[in-house]
Design a protein around this motif. Structure first.
Motif, PDB file in Angstrom:
ATOM      1  N   ILE A  80       0.844  -1.204   0.000  1.00 48.41           N
ATOM      2  CA  ILE A  80       0.000   0.000   0.000  1.00 48.41           C
ATOM      3  C   ILE A  80       0.874   1.247   0.000  1.00 48.41           C
ATOM      4  O   ILE A  80       0.623   2.200  -0.745  1.00 48.41           O
ATOM      5  N   GLU A  81       1.919   1.245   0.811  1.00 48.63           N
ATOM      6  CA  GLU A  81       2.821   2.395   0.880  1.00 48.63           C
ATOM      7  C   GLU A  81       3.507   2.641  -0.463  1.00 48.63           C
ATOM      8  O   GLU A  81       3.618   3.776  -0.925  1.00 48.63           O
ATOM      9  N   GLY A  82       3.952   1.575  -1.108  1.00 50.84           N
ATOM     10  CA  GLY A  82       4.631   1.710  -2.395  1.00 50.84           C
ATOM     11  C   GLY A  82       3.734   2.293  -3.474  1.00 50.84           C
ATOM     12  O   GLY A  82       4.146   3.162  -4.241  1.00 50.84           O
ATOM     13  N   ILE A  83       2.496   1.820  -3.522  1.00 49.72           N
ATOM     14  CA  ILE A  83       1.544   2.349  -4.501  1.00 49.72           C
ATOM     15  C   ILE A  83       1.262   3.821  -4.213  1.00 49.72           C
ATOM     16  O   ILE A  83       1.230   4.650  -5.128  1.00 49.72           O
ATOM     17  N   PHE A  84       1.072   4.146  -2.947  1.00 44.80           N
ATOM     18  CA  PHE A  84       0.801   5.531  -2.563  1.00 44.80           C
ATOM     19  C   PHE A  84       1.962   6.450  -2.955  1.00 44.80           C
ATOM     20  O   PHE A  84       1.747   7.537  -3.497  1.00 44.80           O
ATOM     21  N   LEU A  85       3.185   6.011  -2.720  1.00 41.99           N
ATOM     22  CA  LEU A  85       4.344   6.832  -3.084  1.00 41.99           C
ATOM     23  C   LEU A  85       4.470   6.987  -4.593  1.00 41.99           C
ATOM     24  O   LEU A  85       4.826   8.062  -5.080  1.00 41.99           O
ATOM     25  N   ASP A  86       4.159   5.919  -5.343  1.00 41.11           N
ATOM     26  CA  ASP A  86       4.163   6.038  -6.804  1.00 41.11           C
ATOM     27  C   ASP A  86       3.183   7.118  -7.246  1.00 41.11           C
ATOM     28  O   ASP A  86       3.488   7.924  -8.124  1.00 41.11           O
ATOM     29  N   GLN A  87       2.014   7.127  -6.635  1.00 39.51           N
ATOM     30  CA  GLN A  87       0.996   8.130  -6.977  1.00 39.51           C
ATOM     31  C   GLN A  87       1.481   9.533  -6.601  1.00 39.51           C
ATOM     32  O   GLN A  87       1.376  10.469  -7.394  1.00 39.51           O
ATOM     33  N   CYS A  88       2.017   9.679  -5.414  1.00 44.93           N
ATOM     34  CA  CYS A  88       2.484  10.999  -4.944  1.00 44.93           C
ATOM     35  C   CYS A  88       3.580  11.568  -5.839  1.00 44.93           C
ATOM     36  O   CYS A  88       3.607  12.769  -6.106  1.00 44.93           O
ATOM     37  N   PHE A  89       4.478  10.705  -6.288  1.00 42.60           N
ATOM     38  CA  PHE A  89       5.617  11.157  -7.084  1.00 42.60           C
ATOM     39  C   PHE A  89       5.441  10.913  -8.585  1.00 42.60           C
ATOM     40  O   PHE A  89       6.388  11.064  -9.344  1.00 42.60           O
ATOM     41  N   ASN A  90       4.212  10.531  -8.987  1.00 42.34           N
ATOM     42  CA  ASN A  90       3.880  10.346 -10.400  1.00 42.34           C
ATOM     43  C   ASN A  90       4.852   9.371 -11.082  1.00 42.34           C
ATOM     44  O   ASN A  90       5.386   9.641 -12.153  1.00 42.34           O
ATOM     45  N   VAL A  91       5.072   8.233 -10.429  1.00 44.35           N
ATOM     46  CA  VAL A  91       6.035   7.246 -10.892  1.00 44.35           C
ATOM     47  C   VAL A  91       5.388   6.298 -11.898  1.00 44.35           C
ATOM     48  O   VAL A  91       4.267   5.854 -11.726  1.00 44.35           O
ATOM     49  N   GLY A  92       6.138   5.982 -12.928  1.00 43.07           N
ATOM     50  CA  GLY A  92       5.729   4.966 -13.896  1.00 43.07           C
ATOM     51  C   GLY A  92       6.883   4.018 -14.130  1.00 43.07           C
ATOM     52  O   GLY A  92       8.000   4.251 -13.678  1.00 43.07           O
ATOM     53  N   ASN A  93       6.638   2.919 -14.815  1.00 42.30           N
ATOM     54  CA  ASN A  93       7.682   1.966 -15.191  1.00 42.30           C
ATOM     55  C   ASN A  93       8.457   1.422 -14.004  1.00 42.30           C
ATOM     56  O   ASN A  93       9.666   1.256 -14.062  1.00 42.30           O
ATOM     57  N   ARG A  94       7.767   1.160 -12.919  1.00 44.37           N
ATOM     58  CA  ARG A  94       8.396   0.583 -11.730  1.00 44.37           C
ATOM     59  C   ARG A  94       7.665  -0.711 -11.411  1.00 44.37           C
ATOM     60  O   ARG A  94       6.433  -0.736 -11.377  1.00 44.37           O
ATOM     61  N   VAL A  95       8.424  -1.776 -11.174  1.00 46.07           N
ATOM     62  CA  VAL A  95       7.835  -3.065 -10.827  1.00 46.07           C
ATOM     63  C   VAL A  95       8.460  -3.522  -9.512  1.00 46.07           C
ATOM     64  O   VAL A  95       9.688  -3.599  -9.398  1.00 46.07           O
ATOM     65  N   VAL A  96       7.605  -3.820  -8.526  1.00 43.59           N
ATOM     66  CA  VAL A  96       8.076  -4.217  -7.206  1.00 43.59           C
ATOM     67  C   VAL A  96       7.327  -5.475  -6.778  1.00 43.59           C
ATOM     68  O   VAL A  96       6.108  -5.559  -6.920  1.00 43.59           O
ATOM     69  N   GLU A  97       8.074  -6.451  -6.269  1.00 45.49           N
ATOM     70  CA  GLU A  97       7.455  -7.661  -5.736  1.00 45.49           C
ATOM     71  C   GLU A  97       7.485  -7.584  -4.213  1.00 45.49           C
ATOM     72  O   GLU A  97       8.540  -7.333  -3.622  1.00 45.49           O
ATOM     73  N   HIS A  98       6.330  -7.780  -3.608  1.00 40.08           N
ATOM     74  CA  HIS A  98       6.198  -7.681  -2.150  1.00 40.08           C
ATOM     75  C   HIS A  98       6.072  -9.075  -1.545  1.00 40.08           C
ATOM     76  O   HIS A  98       5.572 -10.000  -2.187  1.00 40.08           O
ATOM     77  N   HIS A  99       6.540  -9.184  -0.300  1.00 35.95           N
ATOM     78  CA  HIS A  99       6.530 -10.463   0.403  1.00 35.95           C
ATOM     79  C   HIS A  99       6.036 -10.247   1.829  1.00 35.95           C
ATOM     80  O   HIS A  99       6.161  -9.157   2.381  1.00 35.95           O
ATOM     81  N   PHE A 100       5.498 -11.300   2.409  1.00 33.37           N
ATOM     82  CA  PHE A 100       5.037 -11.224   3.794  1.00 33.37           C
ATOM     83  C   PHE A 100       6.185 -11.409   4.777  1.00 33.37           C
ATOM     84  O   PHE A 100       6.145 -10.898   5.881  1.00 33.37           O
ATOM     85  N   ASP A 101       7.224 -12.156   4.371  1.00 27.43           N
ATOM     86  CA  ASP A 101       8.263 -12.564   5.297  1.00 27.43           C
ATOM     87  C   ASP A 101       9.633 -11.943   5.062  1.00 27.43           C
ATOM     88  O   ASP A 101      10.606 -12.298   5.709  1.00 27.43           O
ATOM     89  N   ARG A 102       9.696 -11.024   4.096  1.00 25.80           N
ATOM     90  CA  ARG A 102      10.979 -10.356   3.831  1.00 25.80           C
ATOM     91  C   ARG A 102      10.706  -9.037   3.108  1.00 25.80           C
ATOM     92  O   ARG A 102       9.596  -8.804   2.646  1.00 25.80           O
TER      93      ARG A 102
END
Length: 110
Positions: A80-102
């Motif tokens: 959620i934080e990553g998506i929010f920051l992308d929106q705030c900073f108008n980010v495109g072309n970024r791919v991030v994989e999230h994990h529960f344990d790392r």
């Protein structure tokens, strides 16, 4: 368009959450996909697609968080934080994989 990925197992089903910020549309999006490992020739089935919910406010990060909660998915805070920051900073072309344990892993930043 940014893409944030989360793979999880829910009620015995493998799911992939794909969410992010669409810079040209200035909107967030959310897809939850059932991964079908049993038959690799069968298309992935959408459990949820935000395009089918145009009445919701997809400019608000809380819409993404609330919809995930409605689907019984509690993502790591980094998603959620990553998506929010992308929106705030108008980010495109970024791919991030999230994990529960790392920590999350940036797969592409352009």
């Amino acid at each position: 368009m940014s893409r944030h990925l989360l793979h999880l197992l829910r009620q015995g089903r493998k799911l992939t959450v794909v969410a992010g910020y669409d810079r040209p549309l200035r909107e967030l999006y959310l897809h939850v996909i059932h991964d079908n490992d049993a038959d690799p020739h069968q298309e992935e089935a959408f459990v949820y697609d935000s395009l089918g919910d145009p009445g919701l406010d997809w400019s608000d990060i809380n819409t993404v968080a609330d919809k995930l909660a409605t689907l019984g998915i509690e993502p790591p805070a980094s998603l959620i934080e990553g998506i929010f920051l992308d929106q705030c900073f108008n980010v495109g072309n970024r791919v991030v994989e999230h994990h529960f344990d790392r920590p999350s892993v940036v797969l592409h930043a352009g």
